[in-house]
Design a protein around this motif. Structure first.
Motif, PDB file in Angstrom:
ATOM      1  N   CYS A 288     -45.147 -28.624   4.833  1.00 20.80           N
ATOM      2  CA  CYS A 288     -45.614 -28.408   6.212  1.00 20.80           C
ATOM      3  C   CYS A 288     -44.651 -27.500   6.968  1.00 20.80           C
ATOM      4  O   CYS A 288     -45.081 -26.615   7.725  1.00 20.80           O
ATOM      5  N   ILE A 289     -43.352 -27.711   6.748  1.00 23.80           N
ATOM      6  CA  ILE A 289     -42.356 -26.866   7.405  1.00 23.80           C
ATOM      7  C   ILE A 289     -42.455 -25.431   6.896  1.00 23.80           C
ATOM      8  O   ILE A 289     -42.259 -24.476   7.655  1.00 23.80           O
TER       9      ILE A 289
ATOM     10  N   LEU B 147     -36.852 -24.233   1.041  1.00 23.67           N
ATOM     11  CA  LEU B 147     -37.907 -25.208   1.307  1.00 23.67           C
ATOM     12  C   LEU B 147     -38.921 -25.272   0.181  1.00 23.67           C
ATOM     13  O   LEU B 147     -39.443 -26.346  -0.148  1.00 23.67           O
TER      14      LEU B 147
ATOM     15  N   PRO C 194     -41.868 -31.057   3.518  1.00 21.50           N
ATOM     16  CA  PRO C 194     -41.258 -29.723   3.406  1.00 21.50           C
ATOM     17  C   PRO C 194     -42.295 -28.605   3.327  1.00 21.50           C
ATOM     18  O   PRO C 194     -42.074 -27.509   3.860  1.00 21.50           O
TER      19      PRO C 194
ATOM     20  N   GLY D 297     -44.859 -23.398   8.883  1.00 21.48           N
ATOM     21  CA  GLY D 297     -44.289 -22.946  10.140  1.00 21.48           C
ATOM     22  C   GLY D 297     -43.334 -21.783   9.959  1.00 21.48           C
ATOM     23  O   GLY D 297     -43.326 -20.835  10.769  1.00 21.48           O
TER      24      GLY D 297
END
Length: 358
Positions: free
Chosen positions: A258-259, A284, A256, A262
């Motif tokens: 890493c997301i 997140l 999460p 983004g």
């Protein structure tokens, strides 16, 4: 329990709002009776594109995410986790950055009438620099420890003591505050509109919500450090390091996070104008904090940690005790070459990002 209920509600909202929305929009056309569609309206969930919903989610989930974050910070200081002390310092610095950002946002709202630090780029730069410092310190500590174990060399001092990385974090934070206060006193009446260092690296005046070249550098460098950190955490669980596979699970539970990187980049590229991303980010963050808390708990529990154990002796596993004390002082705790490489990659990506901002 209320945190669990809040987590379930936000997850359901994120997952099913798009599915139920068409049904709710078609309901008035199916019948003219308001009472007959009451049961359908019960399933109507807030939309992620609703600014009021995004603000409510941020107001609730950001504070709630601090609870598991503090729990993970506690586990990082436990001897059973076998976490390098410098990495624990970096994690505490990450929490300190969040705490420092709160009064920064409050002062900016009252004095400049803005809603976020993104509207005042040099404050955003200071926040990004401090976050980069905390992640970079964690990355550096894990990286140096793993390299020492791979080469069968004495461990660096920052692996067993807090002070080396704590001093470096303090110096980095002091430099950020010096830059910030210097910019403020140089522009006392227009501090919220004048760009840092006169917009160094920017070819034009920044649009509202646009990220400057300098701020992009440390955003991207922080992301590079984060993925290098995950690789080192994965290696830390190998047989030639701690021989603890729970560290690999701990690395996987950072998905999460890493997301989140983004989402942050996408939000900056669109100048903070996508409301759905503002709602998705706190969700997140909360999910990531819970996941990493569970991962850290699994590590210490697998090593025999007990909440009722009041013994506070500094005892490390045999793989750390084997390194001689005199070797620690001679080992380098900071790799300047890697720092420059990380910033250079961040600068290259910042150049591209500043040209693709819409």
């Amino acid at each position: 329990l209320w945190l669990y209920d809040l987590y379930c509600y936000t997850t359901l909202t994120m997952t099913f709002s798009a599915s139920f929305q068409p049904i709710c929009n078609l309901a008035p056309s199916l019948t003219s009776s308001s009472t007959s569609v009451t049961w359908i309206n019960m399933f109507k969930l807030p939309s992620l594109s609703d600014p009021a919903f995004a603000g409510a989610v941020a107001a609730k989930l950001y504070p709630a995410s601090m609870l598991p974050t503090l729990g993970e910070a506690y586990f990082r200081t436990q001897n059973e986790m076998e976490c390098p002390r410098g990495a624990a310092v970096g994690f505490f610095a990450q929490i300190a950055t969040i705490i420092i950002s709160i009064p920064m946002i409050s002062i900016a709202k009252r004095t400049a009438g803005v809603n976020s630090l993104l509207e005042i780029d040099w404050l955003h730069f200071i926040e990004a620099f401090m976050f980069w410092s905390s992640i970079h310190v964690q990355c550096m500590s894990f990286r140096q420890s793993v390299r020492a174990m791979e080469k069968h060399e004495p461990l660096p001092k920052s692996t067993l003591e807090y002070s080396p990385m704590a001093i470096k974090v303090l110096l980095l934070y002091c430099s950020a505050f010096v830059v910030g206060f210097g910019h403020y006193y140089a522009n006392p009446s227009s501090w919220h509109t004048v760009e840092l260092f006169g917009g160094l690296g920017d070819k034009k005046t920044l649009l509202p919500g646009e990220v400057s070249f300098l701020t992009w550098i440390f955003h991207w460098s922080m992301i590079v450090d984060f993925f290098v950190l995950l690789r080192c955490i994965w290696r830390w669980g190998d047989a030639d390091c701690t021989n603890n596979c729970k560290w690999k699970v701990y690395a996987q539970l950072h998905l999460p996070a890493c997301i989140i990187n983004g989402v942050v980049v996408m939000n900056h590229l669109h100048r903070d104008r996508i409301v759905a991303l503002k709602a998705l980010h706190p969700m997140l963050v909360f999910i990531s904090s819970v996941f990493t808390l569970l991962g850290s708990y699994a590590i210490v529990k697998g090593k025999g940690w007990n909440v009722n154990d009041n013994k506070r002796k500094v005892r490390w596993s045999s793989f750390l005790v084997t390194a001689k004390r005199e070797g620690h002082v001679k080992s380098r705790d900071w790799d300047m070459k890697y720092t420059l490489e990380s910033i250079a990659v961040g600068a290259a990506l910042a150049f591209i990002s500043s040209r693709f901002t819409v």
